[in-house]
Enzyme design. Sequence first.
Site, PDB file in Angstrom:
ATOM      1  CB  CYS A  50      -1.194   0.129   1.091  1.00  0.00           C
ATOM      2  SG  CYS A  50      -1.829   1.337   0.929  1.00  0.00           S
ATOM      3  CB  CYS A  54      -1.697   3.648   8.094  1.00  0.00           C
ATOM      4  SG  CYS A  54      -3.069   4.909   6.688  1.00  0.00           S
ATOM      5  CB  CYS A  57      -0.946  -0.236   8.120  1.00  0.00           C
ATOM      6  SG  CYS A  57      -1.272  -1.726   6.946  1.00  0.00           S
ATOM      7  CB  CYS A 187     -18.423  -0.445   9.203  1.00  0.00           C
ATOM      8  SG  CYS A 187     -17.132  -1.391  10.057  1.00  0.00           S
ATOM      9  NE  ARG A 259     -19.553  -4.376  12.484  1.00  0.00           N
ATOM     10  CZ  ARG A 259     -20.773  -4.871  12.414  1.00  0.00           C
ATOM     11  NH1 ARG A 259     -20.600  -5.599  13.296  1.00  0.00           N
ATOM     12  NH2 ARG A 259     -21.386  -4.957  11.769  1.00  0.00           N
TER      13      ARG A 259
END
Length: 323
Positions: A50, A54, A57, A187, A259
């Site tokens: 990617c 971040c 990550c 979400c 969640r």
Amino acid sequence: MTRYDLPGLRALYDQPFFDLISQAREVYRAHWAENEVQLCTLMSIKTGGCSEDCSYCAQSAHYDTGLAKESLLPLPQILATAERARANGSTRFCMGAAWKGITENDPKFASVLETVREVSKLGMEVCVTLGQLTPEAARQLRTAGVTAYNHNLDTSPEFYPNIVTTHTFQDRLNTIQAVQASGMSVCCGGIIGMGETELDRLKMLEVLCGFDPAPESVPINCLMPMAGTPLDGQPPVDIFQLVRLIATTRIAIPKARVRLSAGRTRLSREGQALCFFAGANSIFYGDKLLTAANPGVDADRSLLSELGLGITAPQPLTPALAD
């Protein structure tokens, strides 16, 4: 529904612990089946490489984490995993791809749409997280059968530049606006334990409270420090801070599924039980979350059974699919 601002959230959060979780439990009972937890399965359909930076990550190309870059997985492999997830009790199947984003003009987008159409035939909720979206890409995903799009805020607007520099907090909000305009559910939650303050967490929650409509689900992730990333070595989140945040979220956004997401391998069974009492009513289920470890299926089944918690029943398959 009361729309909480930061002072209101702070007042909730700072209550004596048992007062807070008792209030959250009452809100939970008013809106949800008391002893029911939704099981969700998360699969990485495109791992590594990617372009984003971040800090948490392992899939970022900016860091040497030892994670190999992979191409988009073929449909039969994804579909087989989705079928196993459904057989194991999951009622939501989430697919994540390590991309900065995707547009309707990207050649791989057609493959994603085909995958969504096939997975949606299994009778589960279909959630995807593909990075930034254009309004047209969002519309096409909705038409293909996506019920929810995951795009987390991660943290407060103020702390965000300490975690990501390759896009802005506003970029996140722009994608969420495109998702809502398409008719997909949102979400959206965050990650705690990245060095932010408790106030940062409440500021993130304040942004979520401002969404119209409110997010359908709010994942609360505890950082899983990944070797090679800038946040490797961060200590575990204090369990009482986690429970306070879950309880405050339950009160502030009562109709959202809260969640309990990444980081459960760093929580005790007793800590998870407190999270459920405080209002969490969904978990990600399976041995892995994208690239991070997760409690095993048997361990989760055992914990839910000991707590007297049932699972959300799947929708029945259509006769053609049940054959």
